[in-house]
Design a protein around this motif. Structure first.
Motif, PDB file in Angstrom:
ATOM      1  N   THR A  88       0.867  -1.197  -0.104  1.00 13.67           N
ATOM      2  CA  THR A  88      -0.014  -0.031   0.159  1.00 13.67           C
ATOM      3  C   THR A  88       0.886   1.274   0.040  1.00 13.67           C
ATOM      4  N   TRP A  89       1.702   1.402   0.741  1.00 14.43           N
ATOM      5  CA  TRP A  89       2.871   2.375   0.887  1.00 14.43           C
ATOM      6  C   TRP A  89       3.568   2.581  -0.727  1.00 14.43           C
ATOM      7  N   THR A  90       3.938   1.480  -1.432  1.00 17.67           N
ATOM      8  CA  THR A  90       4.435   1.393  -2.618  1.00 17.67           C
ATOM      9  C   THR A  90       3.315   2.036  -3.458  1.00 17.67           C
ATOM     10  N   ALA A  91       2.151   1.513  -3.445  1.00 18.32           N
ATOM     11  CA  ALA A  91       1.131   2.114  -4.613  1.00 18.32           C
ATOM     12  C   ALA A  91       1.060   3.617  -4.329  1.00 18.32           C
ATOM     13  N   ALA A  92       0.855   3.791  -3.158  1.00 19.16           N
ATOM     14  CA  ALA A  92       0.630   5.525  -2.968  1.00 19.16           C
ATOM     15  C   ALA A  92       1.784   6.274  -3.300  1.00 19.16           C
ATOM     16  N   THR A  93       3.108   5.712  -3.077  1.00 17.27           N
ATOM     17  CA  THR A  93       4.175   6.401  -3.423  1.00 17.27           C
ATOM     18  C   THR A  93       4.231   6.585  -4.813  1.00 17.27           C
ATOM     19  N   GLN A  94       4.039   5.537  -5.595  1.00 19.55           N
ATOM     20  CA  GLN A  94       4.029   5.339  -7.166  1.00 19.55           C
ATOM     21  C   GLN A  94       2.982   6.463  -7.641  1.00 19.55           C
ATOM     22  N   ALA A  95       2.001   6.571  -6.973  1.00 20.56           N
ATOM     23  CA  ALA A  95       0.653   7.545  -7.505  1.00 20.56           C
ATOM     24  C   ALA A  95       1.403   9.160  -7.322  1.00 20.56           C
ATOM     25  N   ARG A  96       2.054   9.315  -6.198  1.00 19.65           N
ATOM     26  CA  ARG A  96       2.703  10.620  -6.096  1.00 19.65           C
ATOM     27  C   ARG A  96       3.725  11.047  -6.712  1.00 19.65           C
ATOM     28  N   LEU A  97       4.492   9.798  -7.300  1.00 23.37           N
ATOM     29  CA  LEU A  97       5.537   9.967  -8.564  1.00 23.37           C
ATOM     30  C   LEU A  97       4.929  10.062  -9.868  1.00 23.37           C
ATOM     31  N   GLY A  98       3.629  10.099  -9.865  1.00 24.52           N
ATOM     32  CA  GLY A  98       2.934  10.100 -11.225  1.00 24.52           C
ATOM     33  C   GLY A  98       2.806   8.894 -12.104  1.00 24.52           C
ATOM     34  N   MET A  99       2.815   7.759 -11.186  1.00 18.47           N
ATOM     35  CA  MET A  99       2.769   6.354 -11.791  1.00 18.47           C
ATOM     36  C   MET A  99       1.575   5.864 -11.487  1.00 18.47           C
ATOM     37  N   ALA A 100       0.340   6.293 -11.697  1.00 17.93           N
ATOM     38  CA  ALA A 100      -0.927   6.042 -11.272  1.00 17.93           C
ATOM     39  C   ALA A 100      -1.252   4.472 -11.981  1.00 17.93           C
ATOM     40  N   ASP A 101      -0.862   4.208 -13.159  1.00 13.78           N
ATOM     41  CA  ASP A 101      -1.213   2.785 -13.818  1.00 13.78           C
ATOM     42  C   ASP A 101      -0.159   1.875 -12.948  1.00 13.78           C
ATOM     43  N   LEU A 102       0.843   2.137 -12.724  1.00 11.56           N
ATOM     44  CA  LEU A 102       1.613   1.099 -12.021  1.00 11.56           C
ATOM     45  C   LEU A 102       1.153   0.810 -10.520  1.00 11.56           C
ATOM     46  N   ALA A 103       0.666   2.037  -9.962  1.00  9.82           N
ATOM     47  CA  ALA A 103       0.086   1.993  -8.720  1.00  9.82           C
ATOM     48  C   ALA A 103      -1.115   1.265  -8.516  1.00  9.82           C
ATOM     49  N   TRP A 104      -1.890   1.151  -9.614  1.00  8.79           N
ATOM     50  CA  TRP A 104      -3.079   0.326  -9.717  1.00  8.79           C
ATOM     51  C   TRP A 104      -2.739  -1.244  -9.832  1.00  8.79           C
ATOM     52  N   SER A 105      -1.611  -1.445 -10.539  1.00  6.36           N
ATOM     53  CA  SER A 105      -1.035  -2.686 -10.686  1.00  6.36           C
ATOM     54  C   SER A 105      -0.684  -3.305  -9.468  1.00  6.36           C
ATOM     55  N   THR A 106       0.099  -2.456  -8.640  1.00  9.01           N
ATOM     56  CA  THR A 106       0.439  -2.861  -7.291  1.00  9.01           C
ATOM     57  C   THR A 106      -0.480  -3.590  -6.386  1.00  9.01           C
TER      58      THR A 106
END
Length: 896
Positions: free
Chosen positions: A674-692
């Protein structure tokens, strides 16, 4: 702990400058020239005394150490025969250093533990040495007995880094592999060899005269030539010559040197001893160390202690090992020759003597000696049984290397056929992280336990349960933990002291491993209960390592209830570890990481970094996976709080790598994801965050942490309405949360969504609710990591949580809140509790009448309090009073 403290000393003999081994005895001469030469040599950084047995190395060191020299401290260590455990060697050396430095009674005695950080131990020893006044001399006698290549390598490192005013003297039968050539080339090595230790003819005559032996000069010269000045040969000759009817004939009839002379002279000496003394010397010669009680047992006679004391006083190759002169050893050469004579004269008695000694040592909680004597007697089955019974306790006592050495001493056919040794092999493999090998050995041990005799079955099952749980911890196979809970052993009662002690060790170890495994499975209530019970039991049975280990994990286990409670548990564990000198050992890493986590949560980022770095240093790559994941997760939380999202992502990726190598499912990786997904989203990686998030197990999808991570992604996609839909189950209390942070974070994300939708009023209410939830534990991290702290500067401040708001803004702007209990210099006069309550409303936008209404007092009372606040803080207006209150840390609730 009952039964744990045996009568025999378990470590090398250690004493300080005021208590060097031995004492002034009859028949010794002052070899002034040799002692003076050693005094000169000792000025070098390292002095090596290397010579064969019987050359007088120990006597020379004793004579040198007993010279009265001002401002000189001497730490004296005699390495115990067959010392294979590096930790026990270093602990003995530390104890000797502390005794010499005068700090022995001021600090907790060094204690052994299963793991060992040699670098930290050497730093501790050097710190103790450099903290003492005057020159410091470290004397290590019988260095050839150190059978650990690891310890020798560590000693070489210590010698290479000695401070200028520290000198080391080493006595050994052969040159050790210490890389001394560099010191030799630098002129910092002094060497004393066998030739320098030989007696001169003049010293030989002085020795004879001092001992009351009158020989013509011609005969004395012949004795010197025959012995070639060999110290042991001369001492044996003097003992034989004392009272001899024809001294000249005695000297004329023997020839040769060293072994030939020794064998001849020892026979002469034995024949001249009374029969009961001869019997004692021969029958106890197979012991590394002996006391009166043990000698009485082996000889079948009383009065052995008096004989040993008299022999030491007569300088008959007997040396006391302790200040009370209750334990003795024979000179190594003397003991070897006595054993030869014992095997020559009554070989049939040797096995039974070993069995008697083994029984005595076993009854006095000296399992290592007991096993060695059983092996010497050829009782392999009994030796295997005893080693299996004690393997866990011996490992806890720091004897892991000795256990491995004892294992290797069994014949191959015993190793293959003994199910008892399977348990020992499993324990050794676990502590060397050979997990597949440990699993196989445990399978063998488990099969044997099912059919073992009734009197052994319970203990075997306890030991197997303890090791099974440890294996589960190290493999991350936590699904099997609940099955093991049923095997939890009960307290032992009604048995021997030793059996009760062993059962206590096993039960405490089971409780530790069970509690830790439950903790990593997020069964935190069960974990707290078992870890608390384990800590209490360990404290009661005198197992500080197990107590520290249980307390170290309690911080994480209790964090879901209260951050203050978790912090208290961590501080308790850290203090106890420091007391025993384990603050740089892996056992305390869970508490260091959990403590750092609490500090991150409360915005004390700099302080958190310090503790996190300590946890990183003691977390080895092959260490427990749960602790390594925790360290990485806390590191990521700290980086995210500081806005370093790429650094946080790297830490989270490292945590996932650890999880990937685990057999089972750990509780923390869901948080990592969950921390990974949120961090990815904050870095502009929304698609990767959803995959996580999509990669998480189905059982996790209902967690509040998943919903908040999804809300972060929605906000990154500029979908505030979608974010609010994701958050609804959390806000309504329908989504369970594992972390205290989650409800606060959910309110803050809702506030950000409301602000994006243009609803400032709803945003303000959500922030206020978040502050209310954060106040009890002063949770600052959610405000920092979500960016919601900015709302505190833009939304109207009608909050009653002004102190927390001040701390949040200080933390995100780089002015970390001061730890509780560390206020800045206070005002000239302390504020009263009523004045403090008023002060904490001043940072808000509330008017004086509104503050009066909040406090249920009159406006005049508020005005009076404000005037007094201004006067005490030296402030002229509301703004400067608030600023001064922040500086003094007076705005946080509960502080004064």
């Amino acid at each position: 702990m009952p039964g744990r403290q045996g009568a025999a000393p378990d470590r090398s003999a250690v004493v300080g400058a005021a208590d060097v081994p031995g004492r002034k005895r009859l028949g010794l001469i002052e070899r002034r020239d040799l002692v003076a030469a050693l005094e000169h040599a000792a000025d070098k950084r390292v002095t090596l005394i290397s010579a064969p047995a019987g050359s007088g190395k120990t006597s020379l060191l004793r004579a040198w150490a007993e010279r009265p020299v001002a401002h000189r401290r001497i730490a004296f260590l005699s390495v115990r025969p067959g010392q294979r455990d590096p930790q026990l060697f270093w602990l003995a050396l530390l104890a000797a250093v502390r005794a010499a430095a005068g700090a022995g009674d001021a600090v907790e005695p060094p204690a052994a533990m299963p793991g060992f950080n040699a670098g930290a131990m050497m730093e501790k020893i050097l710190s103790e040495i450099t903290g003492s006044d005057g020159g410091f001399f470290l004397v290590i006698d019988d260095l050839h007995e150190l059978g650990s290549a690891e310890a020798v390598e560590q000693l070489a490192a210590l010698l290479a880094g000695l401070p200028p005013d520290v000198h080391v003297l080493l006595a050994t039968r052969q040159d050790p592999p210490l890389r001394l050539h560099k010191l030799r080339l630098a002129g910092e090595l002094a060497e004393v060899r066998a030739a320098q230790l030989r007696f001169t003819e003049a010293e030989t005559r002085e020795l004879l005269a001092t001992s009351g032996v009158a020989l013509p000069d011609r005969v004395a010269g012949m004795l010197h030539r025959r012995t070639e000045g060999w110290a042991a040969g001369l001492r044996l000759a003097v003992l034989s010559l004392t009272g001899h009817p024809d001294p000249e004939q005695f000297v004329a009839e023997f020839s040769g040197s060293h072994r030939t002379v020794a064998e001849y002279l020892i026979a002469e000496m034995l024949e001249r001893q009374p029969p009961h003394v001869q019997r004692l010397l021969l029958l106890t010669s197979l012991l590394d160390r002996v006391n009166g009680e043990l000698a009485d047992l082996l000889t079948g006679a009383a009065g052995s202690e008096r004989i040993l004391l008299d022999l030491e006083d007569a300088n008959a190759f007997v040396v006391s090992l302790d200040p009370g002169r209750s334990w003795f050893r024979y000179h190594h050469m003397f003991a070897d020759l006595l054993r030869l004579e014992l095997r020559r004269t009554c070989p049939q008695a040797v096995p039974e003597l070993h069995r008697l000694a083994a029984r005595w040592f076993a009854e006095h909680a000296q399992a290592v000696d007991a096993v060695r004597h059983l092996q010497a007697a050829g009782d392999w089955t009994e030796a295997a049984r005893l080693l299996a019974d004690h393997t866990v306790s011996l490992t806890l006592d720091g004897h892991a290397a000795t256990v491995v050495a004892l294992l290797r001493s069994f014949p191959d056919h015993v190793g293959e056929d003994s199910p008892d040794l399977a348990l020992v092999h499993a324990n050794a493999a676990l502590h060397q992280y050979r997990l597949d090998e440990a699993l196989a050995h445990l399978g063998i041990a488990r099969s044997y336990a099912a059919t073992a005799p009734a009197d052994r079955r319970a203990r075997l099952r306890m030991a197997i349960a303890a090791l099974d749980l440890l294996l589960a911890r190290l493999r991350g196979h936590f699904d099997a933990v609940s099955e093991q809970a049923d095997a939890l052993p009960s307290q032992a009662t009604g048995r021997s002291t030793t059996e009760v002690a062993l059962a206590g060790d096993l039960r405490a170890l089971v409780l530790l491993n069970l509690g830790v495994s439950e903790s990593w499975s997020l069964r935190l209530a069960d974990s707290e209960r078992h870890l608390s019970e384990g800590a209490a039991l360990a404290r009661g049975i005198g197992r500080p390592y197990l107590e520290v280990a249980c307390l170290a994990h309690l911080g994480f286990a209790s964090a879901t209830h209260s951050l203050a409670r978790a912090r208290h548990q961590c501080e308790k564990a850290l203090a106890l570890a420091a007391r025993y000198g384990w603050d740089t050992e892996a056992v305390i890493a869970p508490a260091q990481a959990a403590f750092a986590g609490t500090l991150v949560c409360t915005g004390e980022f700099g302080h958190a970094e310090q503790w996190l770095e300590r946890a990183r240093l003691v977390t080895r790559s092959e260490g427990e996976p749960g602790v390594r994941i925790l360290v990485r997760l806390v590191s990521a939380m700290l980086a995210a709080a500081r806005g370093r999202h790429r650094e946080a992502l790297a830490e989270l990726a490292a945590a996932e790598e650890v999880q990937a190598r685990m057999v089972g499912r750990h509780g923390l990786p869901a948080r990592v994801s969950t921390w990974t997904a949120a961090t990815q989203a904050r870095l502009g990686m929304a698609d990767l965050a959803w995959s996580t998030l999509a990669g998480l197990d189905g059982q996790d999808t209902a967690l509040g942490e998943i919903r908040t991570a999804a809300a972060v992604i929605r906000l990154a996609e500029r979908d505030p309405a979608g974010a609010r839909r994701e958050l609804r189950p959390v806000l309504d209390g329908d989504a369970p949360a594992h972390s205290l942070l989650t409800p606060v974070e959910a309110r803050l994300l809702d506030a950000l969504a409301c602000r994006a939708l243009g609803d400032d009023r709803a945003a303000g209410e959500a922030v206020e609710h978040a502050l209310h939830l954060a106040e009890p534990d002063r949770l600052i991290l959610p405000f920092a990591v979500t960016g919601a702290w900015a709302l505190l500067e833009t939304l109207p401040q009608t909050t009653s949580h002004a102190a927390l708001v001040a701390d949040i803004l200080d933390a995100v702007h780089g002015n970390a809140p001061a730890p509780a209990g560390r206020p800045a210099a206070g005002p000239a006069e302390e504020l009263s509790p009523s004045e403090l309550r008023v002060l904490r409303y001043l940072p808000t936008n509330l008017t004086r009448p509104e503050i009066a209404a909040e406090l249920s007092v009159s406006p005049n009372t508020v005005n009076t309090h404000i005037r007094r606040i201004y006067a005490k803080l030296g402030a002229g207006d509301r703004s400067s009073a608030v600023q001064r209150g922040r500086e003094l840390r007076l705005l946080a609730n509960g502080r004064t």
